[in-house]
Design a protein around this motif. Structure first.
Motif, mmCIF file in Angstrom:
data_model
loop_
_atom_site.group_PDB
_atom_site.id
_atom_site.type_symbol
_atom_site.label_atom_id
_atom_site.label_comp_id
_atom_site.label_asym_id
_atom_site.label_seq_id
_atom_site.Cartn_x
_atom_site.Cartn_y
_atom_site.Cartn_z
ATOM 1 N N ILE A 154 1.486 7.803 6.606
ATOM 2 C CA ILE A 154 1.405 7.482 5.182
ATOM 3 C C ILE A 154 2.175 6.197 4.890
ATOM 4 C CG2 ILE A 154 1.994 8.271 2.853
ATOM 5 C CD1 ILE A 154 -0.328 9.808 4.092
ATOM 6 N N ALA A 155 3.357 6.049 5.515
ATOM 7 C CA ALA A 155 4.170 4.845 5.313
ATOM 8 C C ALA A 155 3.436 3.597 5.793
ATOM 9 C CB ALA A 155 5.505 4.987 6.031
ATOM 10 N N ARG A 156 2.714 3.712 6.913
ATOM 11 C CA ARG A 156 1.950 2.570 7.424
ATOM 12 C C ARG A 156 0.897 2.132 6.406
ATOM 13 N NH1 ARG A 156 -3.036 1.455 9.565
ATOM 14 N NH2 ARG A 156 -3.663 3.572 9.044
ATOM 15 N N LEU A 157 0.194 3.111 5.839
ATOM 16 C CA LEU A 157 -0.829 2.794 4.849
ATOM 17 C C LEU A 157 -0.210 2.148 3.615
ATOM 18 C CD1 LEU A 157 -2.927 6.053 5.204
ATOM 19 C CD2 LEU A 157 -3.818 3.748 5.548
ATOM 20 N N GLN A 158 0.908 2.685 3.164
ATOM 21 C CA GLN A 158 1.540 2.130 1.966
ATOM 22 C C GLN A 158 2.027 0.707 2.197
ATOM 23 O OE1 GLN A 158 4.386 5.288 1.214
ATOM 24 N NE2 GLN A 158 3.032 6.263 -0.280
ATOM 25 N N ASN A 159 2.525 0.426 3.401
ATOM 26 C CA ASN A 159 2.912 -0.945 3.730
ATOM 27 C C ASN A 159 1.713 -1.886 3.633
ATOM 28 O OD1 ASN A 159 5.544 -0.174 4.210
ATOM 29 N ND2 ASN A 159 5.305 -0.059 6.433
ATOM 30 N N ALA A 160 0.573 -1.434 4.174
ATOM 31 C CA ALA A 160 -0.646 -2.245 4.127
ATOM 32 C C ALA A 160 -1.123 -2.440 2.689
ATOM 33 C CB ALA A 160 -1.745 -1.590 4.967
ATOM 34 N N HIS A 161 -1.044 -1.387 1.878
ATOM 35 C CA HIS A 161 -1.480 -1.482 0.481
ATOM 36 C C HIS A 161 -0.621 -2.468 -0.305
ATOM 37 C CE1 HIS A 161 -3.349 2.834 0.731
ATOM 38 N NE2 HIS A 161 -4.005 1.932 1.437
ATOM 39 N N ARG A 162 0.674 -2.496 -0.026
ATOM 40 C CA ARG A 162 1.555 -3.409 -0.745
ATOM 41 C C ARG A 162 1.238 -4.876 -0.434
ATOM 42 N NH1 ARG A 162 5.551 0.796 -0.127
ATOM 43 N NH2 ARG A 162 6.075 0.062 1.979
ATOM 44 N N LYS A 163 0.731 -5.125 0.760
ATOM 45 C CA LYS A 163 0.403 -6.504 1.148
ATOM 46 C C LYS A 163 -0.866 -6.995 0.455
ATOM 47 C CE LYS A 163 0.682 -7.502 5.526
ATOM 48 N NZ LYS A 163 0.452 -7.368 6.987
ATOM 49 N N LEU A 164 -1.801 -6.065 0.152
ATOM 50 C CA LEU A 164 -3.068 -6.424 -0.486
ATOM 51 C C LEU A 164 -3.295 -5.489 -1.671
ATOM 52 C CD1 LEU A 164 -5.256 -6.931 2.725
ATOM 53 C CD2 LEU A 164 -4.400 -8.737 1.223
ATOM 54 N N ASN A 165 -2.530 -5.702 -2.718
ATOM 55 C CA ASN A 165 -2.575 -4.795 -3.861
ATOM 56 C C ASN A 165 -3.367 -5.394 -5.018
ATOM 57 O OD1 ASN A 165 -0.499 -6.726 -4.255
ATOM 58 N ND2 ASN A 165 0.331 -5.495 -5.922
ATOM 59 N N ASN A 166 -3.574 -4.563 -6.041
ATOM 60 C CA ASN A 166 -4.337 -4.961 -7.224
ATOM 61 C C ASN A 166 -3.402 -4.914 -8.434
ATOM 62 O OD1 ASN A 166 -6.059 -5.046 -9.518
ATOM 63 N ND2 ASN A 166 -7.767 -4.288 -8.287
ATOM 64 N N PRO A 184 -4.477 -0.514 -3.767
ATOM 65 C CA PRO A 184 -4.963 -1.566 -2.862
ATOM 66 C C PRO A 184 -6.209 -2.256 -3.402
ATOM 67 C CG PRO A 184 -5.518 0.609 -2.004
ATOM 68 C CD PRO A 184 -4.654 0.834 -3.203
ATOM 69 N N GLU A 185 -6.452 -3.448 -2.899
ATOM 70 C CA GLU A 185 -7.661 -4.186 -3.260
ATOM 71 C C GLU A 185 -8.900 -3.370 -2.908
ATOM 72 O OE1 GLU A 185 -7.595 -7.940 -1.289
ATOM 73 O OE2 GLU A 185 -6.411 -8.907 -2.858
ATOM 74 N N GLY A 186 -9.963 -3.576 -3.652
ATOM 75 C CA GLY A 186 -11.225 -2.880 -3.399
ATOM 76 C C GLY A 186 -11.477 -1.753 -4.378
ATOM 77 N N TYR A 187 -10.416 -1.220 -4.983
ATOM 78 C CA TYR A 187 -10.578 -0.181 -6.003
ATOM 79 C C TYR A 187 -10.853 -0.851 -7.354
ATOM 80 C CZ TYR A 187 -9.083 3.604 -2.930
ATOM 81 O OH TYR A 187 -9.015 4.522 -1.920
ATOM 82 N N PHE A 188 -11.739 -0.232 -8.125
ATOM 83 C CA PHE A 188 -12.061 -0.753 -9.445
ATOM 84 C C PHE A 188 -12.108 0.401 -10.437
ATOM 85 C CE2 PHE A 188 -16.042 0.282 -7.396
ATOM 86 C CZ PHE A 188 -16.796 0.897 -8.388
#
Length: 327
Positions: A154-166, A184-188
């Motif tokens: 989960i921490a790995r995913l959250q790190n990735a989301h913080r790098k490409l966030n909305n 994360p990017e891609g959600y609308f």
């Protein structure tokens, strides 16, 4: 990036004591991210010295089914290597379980080391002077091991989301609900009401959803949380077929409820399955419900997945990571 020598690894391992957890620091360095695919782990073990039944017992723990999905998928995809081959890229993996068996050891020990070489990383070290002693330590701490590696995923995913966030959607959530989250990017935004927000991530093969809603305060029982979720989805989420909408599936043993604290937010998490009224759609969901800071309402963050012809574990962990990003 500096290379890590085998001598340095030996120093790290020798510093371990019997049965404790330690941390190598909480700072995230971009150049020092751990490696590994979603749900993957390294098992460093010299299996030729182990009995078949012992190896089966180890794999039964690591391959146990991911809870609350509508098909059998393992908690982890295991990559096995010998201790002689445990080096270089293996050492930088996000999740590692290493069995160090030597009849000359005078002390048997178990340790979970957080971020020893990369970040985020969990290194589980089991040291024993017999196969039985190693296996007993592993089985005695199996829940702790699985929990640590799961949370690390989960921490790995959250790190990735913080790098490409909305940031646009994150600002909207803060203004509507008074909570901070990483989206994360891609959600609308699929639908927005006064106390409701539905976020979507769509591909030709699957959909991932996150909904956030505020309700008048109620007791956080499983029955109440389910009833409120069903009320919200019936009112705001239309299915592909006329009159269809998602509800919590009525299946024995589900949903699984548990009290949860996420960054000082106290509430109840639910893991379960959703189904569709008047349609054949369904899939897994993960939600977290808490009493809002104003004490007059409840806020639910709910992630659910629709991937009818695909594995669902990694998608479910993605939306779970989003839900658990609440601050």
């Amino acid at each position: 990036m500096k290379k890590i020598s085998c001598f340095a690894l030996v120093i790290v391992l020798l510093s371990m004591t019997s049965c404790h957890t330690k941390s190598g620091g909480s700072g995230i360095k971009v150049e020092n991210f751990s490696t590994g695919k979603a749900g993957e782990m390294i098992l460093a073990i010299d299996s030729n010295y182990w009995s078949k039944s012992a190896m089966t017992a180890i794999y039964d723990v690591l391959h146990q089914p991911q809870p609350a999905i509508n098909q059998i998928e393992p908690m982890f995809d295991v990559i096995q290597c010998s201790n002689a081959d445990y080096r270089a890229s293996f050492m930088r993996h996000r999740n590692i379980v290493q069995f160090d068996f030597n009849p000359d050891y005078s002390v048997n020990s178990f340790e979970i080391d957080k971020n020893p070489l990369t970040n985020p990383q969990i290194l589980v070290k089991i040291k024993g002077n017999s196969q039985d002693s190693c296996l007993k330590l592993f089985l005695a701490h199996q829940d702790e091991i699985v929990k640590a590696m799961y949370e690390n995923d989960i921490a790995r995913l959250q790190n990735a989301h913080r790098k490409l966030n909305n940031p646009v959607i994150e600002k909207k959530i803060k203004e509507k609900f008074g909570i901070s989250m990483t989206i994360p990017e891609g959600y609308f935004v699929g639908r927005e009401e006064e106390d409701f927000l539905w976020l979507l991530f769509r591909t030709p093969k699957n959909d991932r959803f996150v909904m956030i809603y505020k309700s008048p305060r109620y007791a956080l029982t499983t029955e109440n949380i389910v009833a409120e979720r069903d009320r919200i989805t019936k009112a705001y989420i239309q299915g592909a077929v006329a009159g269809a909408y998602p509800i919590v599936a009525d299946i024995e043993g589900y949903p699984m409820a548990k009290e949860k604290n996420i960054r000082y937010h106290n509430g109840v998490e639910l893991r379960g399955l959703w189904a569709s009224v008047r349609d054949k759609m369904g899939g897994p969901f993960y939600s977290f419900t808490q009493v809002a800071p104003d004490s007059t309402s409840c806020i639910t963050i709910d992630g659910f997945v629709y991937a009818p012809q695909e594995h669902k574990r990694d998608y479910l962990r993605e939306v779970e990571a989003i839900v658990k990003s609440i601050q």
